[in-house]
Design a protein around this motif. Structure first.
Motif, short mmCIF file in Angstrom:
data_model
loop_
_atom_site.label_atom_id
_atom_site.label_comp_id
_atom_site.label_asym_id
_atom_site.label_seq_id
_atom_site.Cartn_x
_atom_site.Cartn_y
_atom_site.Cartn_z
N THR A 19 0.83 -1.21 0.00
CA THR A 19 0.00 0.00 0.00
C THR A 19 0.86 1.25 0.00
OG1 THR A 19 -0.12 -0.15 2.42
CG2 THR A 19 -1.97 -1.05 1.18
N VAL A 20 1.93 1.23 0.74
CA VAL A 20 2.80 2.40 0.81
C VAL A 20 3.49 2.63 -0.53
CG1 VAL A 20 4.84 3.40 1.90
CG2 VAL A 20 3.13 2.20 3.29
N VAL A 21 3.90 1.54 -1.15
CA VAL A 21 4.52 1.67 -2.47
C VAL A 21 3.52 2.27 -3.46
CG1 VAL A 21 5.60 0.45 -4.38
CG2 VAL A 21 6.04 -0.28 -2.03
N SER A 22 2.29 1.79 -3.41
CA SER A 22 1.26 2.33 -4.32
C SER A 22 1.11 3.83 -4.11
CB SER A 22 -0.08 1.64 -4.07
OG SER A 22 -0.01 0.28 -4.41
N TRP A 23 1.05 4.23 -2.87
CA TRP A 23 0.88 5.65 -2.57
C TRP A 23 2.10 6.47 -3.03
CZ3 TRP A 23 -1.36 9.92 -2.29
CH2 TRP A 23 -0.83 11.01 -1.56
N LEU A 24 3.29 5.97 -2.78
CA LEU A 24 4.47 6.72 -3.19
C LEU A 24 4.52 6.89 -4.70
CD1 LEU A 24 7.20 5.27 -0.79
CD2 LEU A 24 6.02 7.46 -0.65
N GLN A 143 -8.98 3.37 -13.25
CA GLN A 143 -10.06 4.20 -12.73
C GLN A 143 -10.85 3.48 -11.64
OE1 GLN A 143 -12.21 5.49 -16.25
NE2 GLN A 143 -10.28 6.19 -17.17
N ALA A 144 -11.06 2.20 -11.83
CA ALA A 144 -11.81 1.42 -10.84
C ALA A 144 -11.05 1.38 -9.52
CB ALA A 144 -12.06 0.01 -11.36
N MET A 145 -9.74 1.21 -9.60
CA MET A 145 -8.96 1.14 -8.37
C MET A 145 -8.93 2.50 -7.68
SD MET A 145 -5.90 -1.54 -9.19
CE MET A 145 -5.42 -1.01 -10.83
N LEU A 146 -8.84 3.53 -8.46
CA LEU A 146 -8.82 4.87 -7.86
C LEU A 146 -10.17 5.18 -7.22
CD1 LEU A 146 -6.83 6.78 -10.63
CD2 LEU A 146 -6.04 6.18 -8.33
N ARG A 147 -11.24 4.70 -7.84
CA ARG A 147 -12.56 4.88 -7.23
C ARG A 147 -12.63 4.15 -5.90
NH1 ARG A 147 -15.03 4.62 -12.20
NH2 ARG A 147 -15.14 2.36 -12.04
N ASN A 148 -12.08 2.95 -5.90
CA ASN A 148 -12.05 2.16 -4.66
C ASN A 148 -11.38 2.97 -3.54
OD1 ASN A 148 -10.77 0.49 -2.63
ND2 ASN A 148 -11.36 -1.30 -3.84
N VAL A 149 -10.22 3.53 -3.82
CA VAL A 149 -9.49 4.29 -2.81
C VAL A 149 -10.27 5.55 -2.43
CG1 VAL A 149 -7.36 5.55 -2.34
CG2 VAL A 149 -7.28 3.42 -3.64
N ASP A 150 -10.86 6.18 -3.43
CA ASP A 150 -11.65 7.39 -3.18
C ASP A 150 -12.78 7.08 -2.19
OD1 ASP A 150 -13.13 9.75 -3.33
OD2 ASP A 150 -12.74 10.01 -5.45
N HIS A 151 -13.44 5.97 -2.40
CA HIS A 151 -14.54 5.61 -1.51
C HIS A 151 -14.04 5.29 -0.11
CE1 HIS A 151 -17.16 4.45 -5.21
NE2 HIS A 151 -17.15 5.73 -4.98
N ALA A 152 -12.87 4.65 -0.03
CA ALA A 152 -12.30 4.35 1.29
C ALA A 152 -12.03 5.66 2.04
CB ALA A 152 -11.01 3.56 1.13
N LEU A 153 -11.67 6.69 1.30
CA LEU A 153 -11.40 7.98 1.93
C LEU A 153 -12.68 8.62 2.47
CD1 LEU A 153 -8.79 9.16 -0.64
CD2 LEU A 153 -8.45 9.30 1.83
N ARG B 28 -7.76 13.60 -7.91
CA ARG B 28 -8.73 13.66 -6.81
C ARG B 28 -8.27 12.83 -5.62
NH1 ARG B 28 -13.70 15.46 -6.45
NH2 ARG B 28 -15.03 14.60 -4.85
N VAL B 29 -7.82 11.60 -5.92
CA VAL B 29 -7.33 10.73 -4.85
C VAL B 29 -6.11 11.36 -4.19
CG1 VAL B 29 -6.17 8.55 -4.39
CG2 VAL B 29 -8.28 8.58 -5.73
N TYR B 30 -5.21 11.87 -4.99
CA TYR B 30 -4.01 12.48 -4.42
C TYR B 30 -4.37 13.60 -3.46
CZ TYR B 30 0.23 15.14 -3.83
OH TYR B 30 1.28 15.82 -3.25
N GLN B 31 -5.25 14.49 -3.90
CA GLN B 31 -5.59 15.63 -3.06
C GLN B 31 -6.26 15.21 -1.76
OE1 GLN B 31 -7.70 17.57 -6.22
NE2 GLN B 31 -6.21 19.24 -6.34
N LYS B 32 -7.13 14.22 -1.86
CA LYS B 32 -7.80 13.76 -0.64
C LYS B 32 -6.82 13.11 0.32
CE LYS B 32 -12.60 12.92 -2.05
NZ LYS B 32 -13.67 11.89 -2.01
N VAL B 33 -5.93 12.28 -0.21
CA VAL B 33 -4.96 11.63 0.67
C VAL B 33 -4.04 12.68 1.28
CG1 VAL B 33 -3.04 10.00 0.80
CG2 VAL B 33 -5.02 9.46 -0.61
N LEU B 126 -1.87 4.72 8.25
CA LEU B 126 -2.95 5.48 7.62
C LEU B 126 -3.08 5.11 6.15
CD1 LEU B 126 -5.08 7.78 7.75
CD2 LEU B 126 -3.24 9.35 7.12
N ILE B 127 -1.94 5.06 5.47
CA ILE B 127 -1.94 4.72 4.05
C ILE B 127 -2.46 3.29 3.83
CG2 ILE B 127 -0.45 4.31 2.05
CD1 ILE B 127 -0.98 7.27 2.70
N ALA B 128 -2.05 2.40 4.70
CA ALA B 128 -2.51 1.01 4.58
C ALA B 128 -4.02 0.93 4.70
CB ALA B 128 -1.84 0.16 5.66
#
Lengths: 157, 157
Positions: A19-24, A143-153, B28-33, B126-128
């Motif tokens: 997850t951290v690698v994905s974020w970085l 896009q689907a994966m980004l939506r997933n993360v967006d919803h988690a937020l 969008r995901v970047y800004q929210k995170v 948090l990222i996880a």
DNA sequence: TATTGTTATACTCTATAACTATA
DNA sequence: TATAGTTATAGAGTATAACAATA
């Protein structure tokens, strides 16, 4: 990234949670695209934030500042300053809302529309170039994966 | 995103090139995170930029400011100011490089190491949480696509 | 000459919050 | 009371560029 940097990044990545690698990687891509966009938009005299306003107002004229703030993920105070600068530049205007005397409706000026007609396609072409290495299925998956993360937020806000 | 906003975003997305949609969702995901991270790091008295410095120096002590600038994708002038603030806060120190009298090597202070030991795991947790909705294969796929875009950005720099 | 770091300028953007005028 | 917008503050980050010391 140079081959050396790429290798170093991969080595560092090896010790980290996926997850951290994905974020970085996501943050890295965002920052690079942002910087490229910034340079690109300079020819139009726009910052990236101003471009976002132009694109939003141009595609939904008459929206309120509140709504604009929601879409841009910034506060209404920030939007106010942004709109100030763009009004000074002669790109947008605030029109009184006939139904709600507190509110303003945002529109582009003629000059704003002309800039919209040029800058938005130009910027989209840049993005198409940058993201064009992914085929249609990959775009969908991304896009689907980004939506997933967006919803988690939104979930654990 | 609320269901209403989600629907609106999808409707708007329908008119756009897939690449543009990918970019908008990524931004969008970047800004929210980023915003979430900002709030999260406040408990440690760190801005996100300062956290990045802490994380980089902590994982590679002795690196130069130039190298740090490269990794953070900012200019050396900016790094100088960042390091100034963090040195004032007692988190990092500049040590003279014995091999190159122009250069400094960056290290964490004891206080910096203590903060590193607490803040980095906390931020990673948090990222996880945020990215945890994606399984291992998805993480790999996401990272591969982001690498693809990253390389495209280097190619036509 | 090129590179490391510093300094200075000017500006944009941001978060935060208090304020007004309407609803 | 809640909402739309404004204003003020303070700070961070950035781009840009000129500069010093050293390589």
């Amino acid at each position: 990234m140079s081959p050396v940097q790429e290798e170093a990044a991969t080595a560092r990545a090896g010790h980290r949670q996926p997850t951290v690698v994905s974020w970085l990687r996501l943050a890295r891509v965002y920052q690079k695209v942002q910087q490229r966009t910034q340079r690109h938009l300079r020819q139009f005299g726009l910052t990236t934030a101003q471009f976002d306003v132009l694109a939003q107002v141009g595609s939904a004229e008459g929206l309120s500042q509140q709504e604009l703030a929601r879409r841009l993920l910034v506060t209404k105070g920030n939007v106010c300053g942004l709109v100030d600068r763009m009004a000074d530049a002669g790109l947008v205007v605030r029109r009184a809302d006939p139904d709600d005397r507190r509110a303003h409706r945002l529109e582009l000026t003629d000059q704003g529309r002309q800039l919209y007609a040029v800058a938005v396609p130009s910027q989209e072409a840049l993005i198409a170039e940058i993201f064009g290495g992914l085929d249609r299925d990959e775009q969908r998956a991304l896009q689907a994966m980004l939506r997933n993360v967006d919803h988690a937020l939104d979930a654990d806000a």
